[in-house]
Design a protein around this motif. Structure first.
Motif, mmCIF file in Angstrom:
data_model
loop_
_atom_site.group_PDB
_atom_site.id
_atom_site.type_symbol
_atom_site.label_atom_id
_atom_site.label_comp_id
_atom_site.label_asym_id
_atom_site.label_seq_id
_atom_site.Cartn_x
_atom_site.Cartn_y
_atom_site.Cartn_z
ATOM 1 N N HIS A 213 0.821 -1.213 0.000
ATOM 2 C CA HIS A 213 0.000 0.000 0.000
ATOM 3 C C HIS A 213 0.858 1.267 0.000
ATOM 4 O O HIS A 213 0.409 2.320 0.438
ATOM 5 C CB HIS A 213 -0.940 -0.015 1.216
ATOM 6 C CG HIS A 213 -1.863 -1.196 1.241
ATOM 7 N ND1 HIS A 213 -3.082 -1.211 0.609
ATOM 8 C CD2 HIS A 213 -1.710 -2.427 1.801
ATOM 9 C CE1 HIS A 213 -3.658 -2.394 0.782
ATOM 10 N NE2 HIS A 213 -2.853 -3.143 1.511
ATOM 11 N N GLN A 219 -3.960 4.770 3.269
ATOM 12 C CA GLN A 219 -4.099 3.369 3.646
ATOM 13 C C GLN A 219 -3.007 2.954 4.637
ATOM 14 O O GLN A 219 -3.261 2.166 5.550
ATOM 15 C CB GLN A 219 -4.057 2.481 2.401
ATOM 16 C CG GLN A 219 -5.309 2.606 1.552
ATOM 17 C CD GLN A 219 -5.275 1.700 0.337
ATOM 18 O OE1 GLN A 219 -4.220 1.340 -0.176
ATOM 19 N NE2 GLN A 219 -6.471 1.326 -0.143
ATOM 20 N N LEU A 223 -3.928 1.536 8.286
ATOM 21 C CA LEU A 223 -3.419 0.267 8.812
ATOM 22 C C LEU A 223 -2.726 0.463 10.163
ATOM 23 O O LEU A 223 -2.930 -0.316 11.093
ATOM 24 C CB LEU A 223 -2.444 -0.364 7.811
ATOM 25 C CG LEU A 223 -3.086 -1.045 6.596
ATOM 26 C CD1 LEU A 223 -2.044 -1.329 5.525
ATOM 27 C CD2 LEU A 223 -3.790 -2.338 7.023
ATOM 28 N N GLU A 246 -11.294 2.982 5.582
ATOM 29 C CA GLU A 246 -10.222 2.248 4.920
ATOM 30 C C GLU A 246 -9.810 1.024 5.750
ATOM 31 O O GLU A 246 -9.605 -0.072 5.209
ATOM 32 C CB GLU A 246 -9.006 3.155 4.712
ATOM 33 C CG GLU A 246 -9.182 4.234 3.672
ATOM 34 C CD GLU A 246 -9.192 3.692 2.259
ATOM 35 O OE1 GLU A 246 -8.733 2.547 2.042
ATOM 36 O OE2 GLU A 246 -9.670 4.401 1.355
ATOM 37 N N TYR A 247 -9.693 1.236 7.062
ATOM 38 C CA TYR A 247 -9.219 0.142 7.915
ATOM 39 C C TYR A 247 -10.228 -0.999 7.972
ATOM 40 O O TYR A 247 -9.835 -2.183 7.956
ATOM 41 C CB TYR A 247 -8.931 0.649 9.325
ATOM 42 C CG TYR A 247 -8.486 -0.473 10.255
ATOM 43 C CD1 TYR A 247 -7.286 -1.149 10.047
ATOM 44 C CD2 TYR A 247 -9.299 -0.879 11.321
ATOM 45 C CE1 TYR A 247 -6.895 -2.190 10.877
ATOM 46 C CE2 TYR A 247 -8.915 -1.914 12.157
ATOM 47 C CZ TYR A 247 -7.706 -2.568 11.931
ATOM 48 O OH TYR A 247 -7.320 -3.605 12.738
ATOM 49 N N LEU A 250 -9.588 -3.065 4.953
ATOM 50 C CA LEU A 250 -8.301 -3.761 4.989
ATOM 51 C C LEU A 250 -8.253 -4.814 6.094
ATOM 52 O O LEU A 250 -7.651 -5.874 5.929
ATOM 53 C CB LEU A 250 -7.172 -2.745 5.176
ATOM 54 C CG LEU A 250 -6.976 -1.757 4.019
ATOM 55 C CD1 LEU A 250 -6.022 -0.638 4.423
ATOM 56 C CD2 LEU A 250 -6.453 -2.476 2.789
ATOM 57 N N ARG A 251 -8.890 -4.527 7.191
ATOM 58 C CA ARG A 251 -8.921 -5.494 8.296
ATOM 59 C C ARG A 251 -9.615 -6.776 7.861
ATOM 60 O O ARG A 251 -9.147 -7.892 8.157
ATOM 61 C CB ARG A 251 -9.637 -4.873 9.502
ATOM 62 C CG ARG A 251 -9.817 -5.814 10.677
ATOM 63 C CD ARG A 251 -10.536 -5.106 11.819
ATOM 64 N NE ARG A 251 -10.733 -5.986 12.952
ATOM 65 C CZ ARG A 251 -11.281 -5.624 14.101
ATOM 66 N NH1 ARG A 251 -11.695 -4.370 14.277
ATOM 67 N NH2 ARG A 251 -11.441 -6.486 15.079
ATOM 68 N N LYS A 253 -9.952 -7.762 4.773
ATOM 69 C CA LYS A 253 -9.166 -8.360 3.691
ATOM 70 C C LYS A 253 -8.032 -9.236 4.229
ATOM 71 O O LYS A 253 -7.779 -10.330 3.725
ATOM 72 C CB LYS A 253 -8.590 -7.251 2.805
ATOM 73 C CG LYS A 253 -7.684 -7.751 1.689
ATOM 74 C CD LYS A 253 -7.154 -6.590 0.847
ATOM 75 C CE LYS A 253 -6.236 -7.104 -0.262
ATOM 76 N NZ LYS A 253 -5.734 -5.984 -1.111
ATOM 77 N N TYR A 254 -7.358 -8.742 5.288
ATOM 78 C CA TYR A 254 -6.187 -9.456 5.813
ATOM 79 C C TYR A 254 -6.472 -10.260 7.081
ATOM 80 O O TYR A 254 -5.590 -10.961 7.586
ATOM 81 C CB TYR A 254 -5.059 -8.459 6.101
ATOM 82 C CG TYR A 254 -4.523 -7.791 4.851
ATOM 83 C CD1 TYR A 254 -3.869 -8.512 3.863
ATOM 84 C CD2 TYR A 254 -4.683 -6.410 4.663
ATOM 85 C CE1 TYR A 254 -3.372 -7.888 2.718
ATOM 86 C CE2 TYR A 254 -4.189 -5.774 3.530
ATOM 87 C CZ TYR A 254 -3.543 -6.519 2.555
ATOM 88 O OH TYR A 254 -3.056 -5.895 1.435
#
Length: 428
Positions: A213, A219, A223, A246-247, A250-251, A253-254
């Motif tokens: 990122h 981003q 994160l 955004e988090y 992403l949270r 996603k990962y």
């Protein structure tokens, strides 16, 4: 007299006793050709000594006790490891001693051979009522060469102990120096009070994820603040709401789980040292930098090393905030010189030393020590105390060594294992 065997080890090692007409307790002449090497492991106290008793030259071990009867108390008379002792050195001879085979050991009594002044200096160091360090009344008189040589040694001891932790973390990271440096650097951004939650954050957020990122500062910030647990509540301001959105993506996603926000401490910190500001600075550094440790290995000039951390522009939001949703007067949130020097001292110097030691490349060890020579001394109560006692402290090389000296020698009154203490004890 009040002393321990360590004092007698010191007296024997440096031959600080009256050596005129040395005799065993049975009247045989003694000549100490070599007192031997002190043994810090199990077995006799000094090894490979060379002692002439009467007409016979003996090569073997020397055992030292305050009282001769300690030989039996320690059960040496039934331990074959002590059969090669050629001389028993005691402060007071109160009992004959024998080997496992029943052979009588030659004994040297030191009770009337230790100078009163030496004992007085020792007693003042170890049992005196000092406020700062045992040798506070005399350390200013120790010559510069002795002080410098000893400080170099204790500094290396300090770096070697810290390097053991680096090696342990490196092993956990399967030999990845960049990841290990990233985690340690994060801990340094937390400074002492918040080092642990910053390290936990870095370990929960691998650098390889951040690298994906790099093209989005927002981003990166999302994160870092998200994994630090600061995006779990509702906000009024636009910026933290953008980060939260955004988090959340992403949270998921990962599959991340954030660190507990309440591990981060604000109490008694200046606003510029609030963890929110340090996280913003850390995020700005991550956005700006690639392969940071590789760059550290390539750069030897301290000004260029500082340049890795200067001109790091945090998100404009933080120019008027110290916390989310709490506006404050405008102020710069760039890292100050003292903060950058702290990172160079606690992260860069340590990792250069660790890298050099583990890979057996002395040039990096030398660069580490040279870097500490070019950084200013730390300003804390311990260093101020040494300065008050007349100890010159201008560089981080000296201040780091003095911290090690105070915490691991002075605090435990290990004066007999310290070159400064040894110098003060020697009679002039």
């Amino acid at each position: 007299m009040l002393f321990t065997e360590d004092f007698l080890y010191h007296v024997w090692k440096f031959r600080l006793y009256n050596r005129n007409l040395l005799q065993t307790t049975t009247g045989e002449t003694i000549e100490v050709i070599n007192p031997g090497m002190q043994n810090t492991n199990a077995g006799p106290d000094f090894q490979q000594a060379r002692i002439k008793i009467g007409d016979t030259l003996w090569a073997g071990n020397v055992e030292i006790h305050v009282a001769a009867s300690d030989w039996q108390k320690h059960n040496h008379q039934i331990d074959k490891a002590y059969d090669n002792v050629v001389l028993h050195v005691v402060y007071r001879d109160d009992a004959p001693v024998k080997t496992t085979e029943g052979n009588l050991l030659p004994t040297l009594e030191l009770e009337h051979r230790i100078p009163a002044e030496l004992y007085s200096r020792y007693h003042n160091l170890v049992y005196g009522d000092q406020k700062i360090i045992p040798c506070e009344s005399a350390i200013h008189s120790v010559d510069e060469l002795t002080m410098r040589t000893w400080l170099t040694r204790v500094l290396v001891e300090r770096l070697e102990k810290k390097s053991a932790y680096v090696a342990q973390t490196l092993k956990q990271n399967t030999g990845d120096w960049e990841e290990t440096f990233y985690q340690h650097l994060a801990a340094s951004f937390g400074f002492k009070i918040n080092s642990l939650p910053f390290e936990m954050l870095a370990k929960s957020l691998p650098q390889v994820i951040l690298a994906k990122h790099k093209n989005s500062a927002l981003q990166i910030e999302a994160l870092i603040f998200g994994q630090a647990g600061f995006l779990e509540e509702d906000f009024t301001d636009t910026y933290p709401n953008q980060l939260k959105k955004e988090y959340q993506f992403l949270r998921k996603k990962y599959g991340f789980e954030p660190v507990d926000k309440y591990l981060f401490k604000f109490l008694r910190l200046r606003p510029l040292n609030f963890p929110t500001i340090r996280l913003a600075q850390f995020a700005a550094l991550i956005s700006k930098s690639n392969h940071l440790f590789s760059k550290v290995l390539e750069i030897s000039d301290v000004k260029l090393l500082r340049g890795l951390f200067t001109d790091i522009e945090v998100n404009p939001y933080w120019e008027t905030h110290y916390r989310f949703d709490a506006e404050s007067k405008p102020s710069s949130k760039e890292m100050g010189l003292s903060s950058i020097n702290n990172l160079l001292l606690n992260s860069l110097a340590l990792f250069l030393f660790s890298y050099g030691r583990l890979l057996q490349q002395d040039k990096y060890v030398d660069r580490s020590l040279n870097l500490l020579e070019q950084l200013p001394a730390e300003d804390n109560s311990i260093i101020s105390s040494f300065v008050e006692l007349g100890v010159k402290t201008k560089t981080a090389f000296e201040s780091q060594a003095l911290l090690e000296l105070k915490n691991n020698y002075c605090n435990y009154k290990k004066c007999l294992q310290c070159s400064v203490g040894n110098k003060i004890l020697k009679l002039v």
